[in-house]
Design a protein around this motif. Structure first.
Motif, short mmCIF file in Angstrom:
data_model
loop_
_atom_site.label_atom_id
_atom_site.label_comp_id
_atom_site.label_asym_id
_atom_site.label_seq_id
_atom_site.Cartn_x
_atom_site.Cartn_y
_atom_site.Cartn_z
N LEU A 192 0.90 -1.13 -0.11
CA LEU A 192 -0.11 0.08 -0.08
C LEU A 192 0.85 1.16 -0.02
CD1 LEU A 192 -2.87 -0.89 2.59
CD2 LEU A 192 -3.02 -1.06 0.20
N ALA A 193 2.08 1.17 0.63
CA ALA A 193 3.04 2.38 0.88
C ALA A 193 3.37 2.62 -0.43
CB ALA A 193 4.08 2.13 1.79
N VAL A 194 3.91 1.50 -1.47
CA VAL A 194 4.42 1.58 -2.67
C VAL A 194 3.30 2.32 -3.82
CG1 VAL A 194 5.21 0.45 -4.72
CG2 VAL A 194 6.41 0.06 -2.61
N GLU A 195 1.96 1.54 -3.40
CA GLU A 195 1.18 2.30 -4.36
C GLU A 195 0.83 3.86 -4.05
OE1 GLU A 195 -2.32 -0.35 -4.03
OE2 GLU A 195 -1.61 -2.10 -4.71
N LYS A 196 0.86 4.16 -2.95
CA LYS A 196 0.61 5.43 -2.51
C LYS A 196 1.62 6.33 -3.38
CE LYS A 196 -0.12 8.37 1.51
NZ LYS A 196 1.47 9.07 1.87
N LEU A 197 3.05 5.80 -3.13
CA LEU A 197 4.14 6.46 -3.67
C LEU A 197 3.87 6.54 -5.13
CD1 LEU A 197 7.08 7.40 -3.99
CD2 LEU A 197 7.86 5.06 -3.80
N LEU A 198 3.23 5.57 -5.87
CA LEU A 198 3.37 5.44 -7.18
C LEU A 198 2.41 6.60 -7.72
CD1 LEU A 198 3.57 1.64 -8.32
CD2 LEU A 198 5.32 3.39 -8.25
N LEU A 199 1.15 6.67 -6.90
CA LEU A 199 0.26 7.87 -7.22
C LEU A 199 0.93 9.12 -7.29
CD1 LEU A 199 -2.91 6.08 -5.53
CD2 LEU A 199 -2.68 6.42 -8.00
N GLU A 200 1.64 9.28 -6.10
CA GLU A 200 2.48 10.42 -5.87
C GLU A 200 3.40 10.91 -7.22
OE1 GLU A 200 2.60 10.19 -1.06
OE2 GLU A 200 4.61 10.57 -2.18
N LEU A 201 4.32 9.71 -7.39
CA LEU A 201 5.10 10.04 -8.40
C LEU A 201 4.68 10.06 -9.86
CD1 LEU A 201 7.55 7.09 -7.83
CD2 LEU A 201 8.20 9.60 -7.66
N LYS A 202 3.19 9.89 -10.11
CA LYS A 202 2.64 9.83 -11.35
C LYS A 202 2.36 11.25 -11.71
CE LYS A 202 -1.72 9.58 -11.81
NZ LYS A 202 -3.29 9.05 -11.72
N GLN A 203 2.65 12.27 -10.79
CA GLN A 203 2.51 13.71 -10.89
C GLN A 203 3.86 14.43 -11.92
OE1 GLN A 203 -0.34 15.05 -10.25
NE2 GLN A 203 -0.79 13.04 -9.32
N GLU A 204 5.22 13.47 -11.44
CA GLU A 204 6.09 13.99 -12.36
C GLU A 204 6.87 13.02 -13.21
OE1 GLU A 204 9.60 13.23 -8.99
OE2 GLU A 204 7.59 14.31 -8.14
N CYS A 205 6.06 11.70 -13.34
CA CYS A 205 6.82 10.75 -14.27
C CYS A 205 5.56 9.78 -14.77
CB CYS A 205 7.85 10.00 -13.86
SG CYS A 205 7.51 8.77 -12.83
#
Lengths: 240, 292
Positions: A192-205
């Motif tokens: 879940l932490a990685v999924e949250k990170l991926l949703l954040e990263l989506k803003q820049e990549c």
């Protein structure tokens, strides 16, 4: 598709052969900027192979041949990935990849993390330390390893190694992130932490995620392709 | 039936291993029984004071000191030639050579590995004669010619172990650095070589042992019984294996033969020292390359 979205990756008539066996067959897909594209399908269907075509890592495999067109927007310009004169080092620094199984280099944790920067000849030690810390914080690993950065990275647990590899991919702040089942060796909390990170990263990549987990696709993917025997088919996302 | 077969295999393996261990102990015991009494400073330095010998103030004529120094120099010089060439050729074979050229070179190195050392010695002697006639009269059977000949003798070990060590690296690890933007050379120098260093060192250990013990090559290319410590690379020299060969074939009294056994023990110690030195260097090198 949102009409304001800008195309990041364009793949046309892509076929991948390993020796005489066809792994990918006539793949045609588009990926937009700042979206998470999930690729699902049975084992051996060609999902991971597709990722190798995007960063041309297939060239490291003896007996692999690729045909077709792959274009990726890097530094604002569409780049022909198949071009023979393409700077592969630049390509792979902008398109980071995380493998299915954790693959820490047989080095210390710090050397693993700073490796992408050091091979890019970045010398500023303060800058390197900041980038390393930022990436480790992004994957929630900093607190666990900050006091043992000189320890062998292979001594970390499987889940920690996988998060380290994800952090190492992020250290160059890539434009495209290729993830090959990155959560397969993680516990539910870390997933879940990685999924949250991926949703954040989506803003820049832009993120291309190979995954088996239907619930993960539903939680974070913007678009889904299903692969069967090397053929890609667009599939509808079912959001609950 | 299967269980009985498995037990049989296990017993056979254990017996084979114990035979080897026992063989080594019998050999060591025999050497110490025959030559142990001769061990002492007198065997190494003869009638010369150790300090005078070590500071090269006085020449040792009745001890093994010149042969020990000669053997050290021989191994050092041979390895200086063989390691860079062997490792580089191994890298080429594993990372660059493809198709028919790779098969042809593999065959070439296999043939080179199978050449008897006396033939390499003869080639070294011929090289010395050719160089003497066409380049300089300084070229003659010497430390330089022996080192070159021994380097050629051990090159196949180093090439093969480097090649196999690199080829046996996990494909995922092999692709990791390129996936992060490393060039092929960066991958080789910063990941593949440090990772395979322990295996490559295995080949270098074998090569060191071979250089320290080979007699056929050096007896034709520069080793003599009484040369003292070589002044330069163009000098003749003494070496422990040649001394052992000479004493065991020409001894005039049982005491002289005992000196030969003493020299064999010293050669074993010298090889062990070189082995541990190489292991220490490997550990330091791996720590330096991968963890600092």
């Amino acid at each position: 598709m949102n009409h304001e979205q800008v195309r990041k990756i364009r793949v046309r008539n892509l076929s991948f052969f390993y020796r005489s066996r066809e792994i990918l067959s006539d793949v045609n897909i588009d990926v937009m900027e700042r979206e998470i594209v999930a690729i699902a399908g049975p084992s051996g269907s060609g999902k991971s192979t597709f990722l190798l075509a995007l960063n041309r890592l297939w060239q490291e495999i003896e007996g692999a041949r690729v045909y077709g067109t792959v274009e990726i927007k890097i530094h604002g310009e569409m780049v022909d990935v198949m071009a023979s004169d393409l700077d592969l080092k630049m390509l792979r620094r902008r398109i980071a990849m995380v493998f299915q199984h954790p693959n820490p280099l047989p080095m210390s944790i710090f050397k693993n993390m700073s490796f992408p920067l050091s091979i890019a000849h970045v010398k500023d030690k303060k800058f390197i330390r900041e980038r390393v810390e930022r990436a480790l914080r992004q994957v929630n690993l900093w607190e666990e390893v900050k006091d043992r950065m000189d320890h062998d990275a292979r001594l970390l647990s499987g889940g920690q190694q996988q998060r380290l590899c994800l952090a190492r991919a992020l250290v160059m702040q890539p434009e495209v992130l290729l993830l090959d089942e990155p959560t397969s060796s993680l516990d539910p909390k870390s997933v879940l932490a990685v999924e949250k990170l991926l949703l954040e990263l989506k803003q820049e990549c832009t993120i291309i995620l190979v995954t088996h987990y239907q619930d993960q696709i539903q939680r974070i993917a913007d678009r889904l392709y299903r692969v069967t025997d090397g053929r890609f088919n667009r599939a509808e996302l079912v959001h609950s | 039936m299967n269980s009985l077969f498995e037990k049989g295999i296990a017993v056979f393996s254990w017996t084979a291993m114990m035979t080897m261990v026992l063989g080594v102990f019998i050999l060591l015991g025999f050497l110490f029984f025959k030559g142990g009494k001769t061990l002492g400073l007198h065997l190494i330095f003869g009638s010369v004071s150790p300090v005078d010998a070590l500071l090269l103030r006085e020449q040792v004529l009745d001890g093994l000191f010149p042969a020990i120094v000669g053997t050290f120099l021989l191994v050092f010089c041979s390895m200086t030639f063989a390691i860079p060439i062997g490792v580089a050729a191994g890298i080429y074979m594993a990372e660059y050579a493809r198709g028919w050229s790779r098969r042809a070179m593999s065959l070439f190195f296999d043939i080179l590995a199978g050449i008897p050392s006396i033939v390499i010695g003869l080639a070294g002697l011929s090289l010395a004669i050719i160089l003497h006639h066409h380049f300089s009269e300084r070229f003659a059977p010497s430390l330089l010619i022996s080192a070159i000949a021994l380097a050629i003798l051990v090159l196949p070990y180093i090439i093969r172990t480097t090649q196999i060590a690199l080829e046996s690296i996990d494909p995922v690890l092999r692709r990791t650095a390129p996936s992060l933007g490393a060039s092929r050379l960066q991958n080789i120098l910063r990941v593949l070589l440090p990772v395979s260093l322990p295996d490559i060192l295995g080949g270098i250990f074998l090569a060191i042992g071979r250089c320290a013990e080979d007699t056929a090559v050096i007896m034709l290319t520069g080793a003599v019984v009484m040369a003292g410590i070589p002044r330069d690379m163009f000098s003749q020299y003494e070496a422990l294996p040649f001394f052992i060969y000479y004493i065991s074939s020409q001894y005039s009294s049982p005491e002289e033969l005992q000196t030969g056994f003493g020299a064999a023990i010293i050669l074993l110690f010298l090889c062990s020292f070189l082995l541990f030195a190489a292991l220490w260097i490997q550990k330091r090198l791996v720590a330096l390359l991968l963890y600092r």
